[in-house]
Design an enzyme around this catalytic site. Structure first.
Site, short mmCIF file in Angstrom:
data_model
loop_
_atom_site.label_atom_id
_atom_site.label_comp_id
_atom_site.label_asym_id
_atom_site.label_seq_id
_atom_site.Cartn_x
_atom_site.Cartn_y
_atom_site.Cartn_z
N HIS A 1 8.91 59.31 10.63
CA HIS A 1 9.55 60.62 10.87
C HIS A 1 8.78 61.69 10.11
O HIS A 1 7.92 61.40 9.28
CB HIS A 1 11.03 60.59 10.50
CG HIS A 1 11.33 60.38 9.04
ND1 HIS A 1 10.96 59.25 8.34
CD2 HIS A 1 11.98 61.16 8.13
CE1 HIS A 1 11.38 59.34 7.09
NE2 HIS A 1 11.99 60.49 6.92
N HIS B 1 9.43 63.93 7.79
CA HIS B 1 9.72 64.45 6.45
C HIS B 1 8.47 64.24 5.59
O HIS B 1 7.77 63.23 5.73
CB HIS B 1 10.92 63.73 5.83
CG HIS B 1 12.24 64.26 6.31
ND1 HIS B 1 13.41 63.54 6.26
CD2 HIS B 1 12.57 65.46 6.87
CE1 HIS B 1 14.40 64.27 6.75
NE2 HIS B 1 13.91 65.44 7.14
N ASP C 1 7.66 63.31 2.64
CA ASP C 1 7.37 62.11 1.84
C ASP C 1 6.94 60.92 2.70
O ASP C 1 6.63 59.86 2.16
CB ASP C 1 8.56 61.75 0.93
CG ASP C 1 9.85 61.53 1.69
OD1 ASP C 1 10.03 62.14 2.77
OD2 ASP C 1 10.69 60.74 1.23
N HIS C 2 6.90 61.11 4.02
CA HIS C 2 6.43 60.05 4.91
C HIS C 2 5.15 60.42 5.68
O HIS C 2 4.60 59.58 6.37
CB HIS C 2 7.54 59.64 5.89
CG HIS C 2 8.67 58.96 5.21
ND1 HIS C 2 8.91 57.61 5.32
CD2 HIS C 2 9.60 59.43 4.34
CE1 HIS C 2 9.97 57.29 4.57
NE2 HIS C 2 10.40 58.38 3.97
N HIS D 1 18.86 59.03 11.14
CA HIS D 1 18.51 59.80 9.95
C HIS D 1 18.75 61.29 10.26
O HIS D 1 19.28 61.61 11.32
CB HIS D 1 17.05 59.50 9.57
CG HIS D 1 16.63 60.03 8.24
ND1 HIS D 1 17.42 59.95 7.12
CD2 HIS D 1 15.47 60.63 7.83
CE1 HIS D 1 16.78 60.49 6.10
NE2 HIS D 1 15.60 60.92 6.50
N ASP E 1 13.35 56.05 7.12
CA ASP E 1 14.63 56.20 6.44
C ASP E 1 15.77 56.04 7.45
O ASP E 1 15.65 56.45 8.60
CB ASP E 1 14.72 57.61 5.85
CG ASP E 1 13.70 57.88 4.76
OD1 ASP E 1 12.98 56.94 4.34
OD2 ASP E 1 13.58 59.03 4.34
N HIS F 1 12.27 52.80 -1.16
CA HIS F 1 12.67 54.21 -1.02
C HIS F 1 13.73 54.60 -2.05
O HIS F 1 14.72 55.26 -1.74
CB HIS F 1 13.18 54.49 0.41
CG HIS F 1 13.09 55.94 0.80
ND1 HIS F 1 14.16 56.80 0.71
CD2 HIS F 1 12.06 56.68 1.24
CE1 HIS F 1 13.79 58.00 1.11
NE2 HIS F 1 12.52 57.96 1.44
#
Lengths: 301, 301
Positions: free
Chosen positions: B60, B62, B64-65, B140, B210, B268
């Site tokens: 996805h 976001h 941090d990914h 998510h 996530d 995570h």
């Protein structure tokens, strides 16, 4: 004035070196200059308080100078930032950041204020009562600016002994510090020079990365207390430097000499060179007061 | 099959932990799964050969990914990559990467092949003769997919002793390995089971991060050899987990138990918890065969 080098290596982040990022402490401001990938970890490592950063200056939109910015903006959000954040950088930076926020549905709770740059002549982009910041147009493969950070002249220092001797009322202090003459208790005029000291000379810092050798910037940075100039290559790779819009150590030093700056810091080293001393050796022939940047190093002016 | 954890921490990169990224070695493939900021340094640190990565899967959008992806793409360019690079991720990922290349005038010399995902039911997104990869739709805050990596069944192993005993001609070997019966030198039929061994059972790996607690994915990951499931929070923060579209360690373990997977890895982790053992303690009550992810840890299946 204090300059923290967070990263000073060209191209890719590696275990040995971080891409470009610096923090300049100047008269109560903490300015972040460029923001390569990994900058937020470097900020933590060198204990720079995130919350004190309100102004970020991005020289150009190559990844090694700004791929750490989206993550930093997200982290500010996670830390609950409320203060606005000013971002100065080439036209296009706003579109990039807003798109990244949009695809992640991650809008910030604080305001992002973009100051997009497109001028090719120097312009003042920040000013308050203590400091001003101007662009230094640079010659690179994409639209690029360096930045000149200048302290403003402080007020004159009050000579407390002289003030007591002439029995000058406190009510005049403010104007005397601004350069006005004083009035003694007996009504006599006392010239300002007898009541004050010269303030410390205002300091200036010029940041020039990335750039080819280009004498047209010399006038804008003349006499700076400190110049950070990129030196991606050694003279043996002069033609590669020219082709890629970068400088050699020798060229950086020549700019420093011609601009009559007080001190030169070299940075943005290509990973191809194992012996970094060669940069210094090459530069000091042209300009003796040269130092090498190093991730984590702090320069005080 | 080998899983390298490059980063397994939530939200922001820090000195203590990296955001999400993993490398899965599966039948000659090196798959990169998610790519948080700093992933390329982690790849170097853990000696993963950059040039062997041809497929990157992004769960996805976001930060941090995937905030490490633009830098990795640039580095591939600097390393002179020529092979095409396949990127699987939510719709929008192509626009982001192309914009970043455009503003830096940094087009790649190799081909970027985008596979943009928008389905909300599982779909097979990669297949060759040895491996297949399918999406696992996750629940998510933004459109998110997990990924199921499955080995295909290998051919039956030839029992060389039996083959010699029946004097079977080499010409039949190919078909025998595919399950056909053999023909002895004397013209007798020999049933396949007398000539072959069962091949090793094909392995599978399910990546779910996530995601909120969501039983609808159980069918898709049932019986997987290994499940990586996010556990951002502990049960004490169950309502926060629900609100933010994340899971607790206990919820991750419940999914593992209900799906009958062989082993669970938790990852995570929110930085709010200093004692990571609490995650494990909470999970093993529900599912004993649980391990904790750790940056740099390698799991062999």
């Amino acid at each position: 004035m204090k300059l923290h080098i967070l990263g000073c290596h060209a191209a890719t982040p590696s275990m040995k070196g971080n891409p470009t990022s610096q923090v300049l402490e100047i008269r109560d401001h903490i300015f972040l200059i460029d923001c390569g990938e990994g900058t937020q970890v470097q900020l933590r490592k060198h204990k720079v308080k995130f919350s004190r950063i309100n102004h970020i200056f991005i020289s150009h939109l190559h990844g090694d100078h700004f791929f750490g910015l989206p993550g930093l903006i997200s982290t500010f959000q996670l830390l609950g930032r409320e203060k606005e954040l000013h971002i100065y950088g080439p036209e296009g930076i706003k579109e990039v950041i807003l798109l990244l926020l949009r695809v992640g549905n991650s809008w910030t709770g604080y305001q992002l204020v973009f100051h997009e740059l497109k001028e090719t002549i120097p312009e003042m982009i920040f000013e308050d009562e203590k400091v001003k910041v101007s662009t230094i147009p640079l010659k690179h493969r994409v639209y690029t600016n360096g930045f000149l950070y200048e302290e403003k002249k402080k007020e004159r220092g009050l000579n407390m002994e002289a003030v007591a001797k002439y029995k000058i009322d406190k009510a005049y202090f403010k104007n005397i510090k601004k350069g006005k003459d004083g009035l003694s208790a007996s009504g006599e005029k006392v010239v300002n020079l007898d009541l004050t000291f010269d303030p410390p000379a205002p300091k200036s810092y010029a940041y020039c990365s990335d750039t080819a050798y280009d004498e047209s910037k010399i006038d804008f940075i003349a006499g700076a207390d400190l110049l950070y100039h990129e030196a991606t290559f050694l003279s043996t790779e002069a033609s590669l430097a020219q082709k890629t819009g970068h400088s050699t150590a020798s060229e950086a030093a020549r700019i420093a000499r011609k601009a009559g700056v007080k001190k030169l810091i070299l940075g943005h080293f290509s990973t191809r060179y194992k012996d970094k001393d060669l940069f210094l050796k090459e530069a000091i022939i042209q300009f003796p007061d040269t130092e090498m940047a190093e991730d984590g190093k702090v320069f005080e002016i």
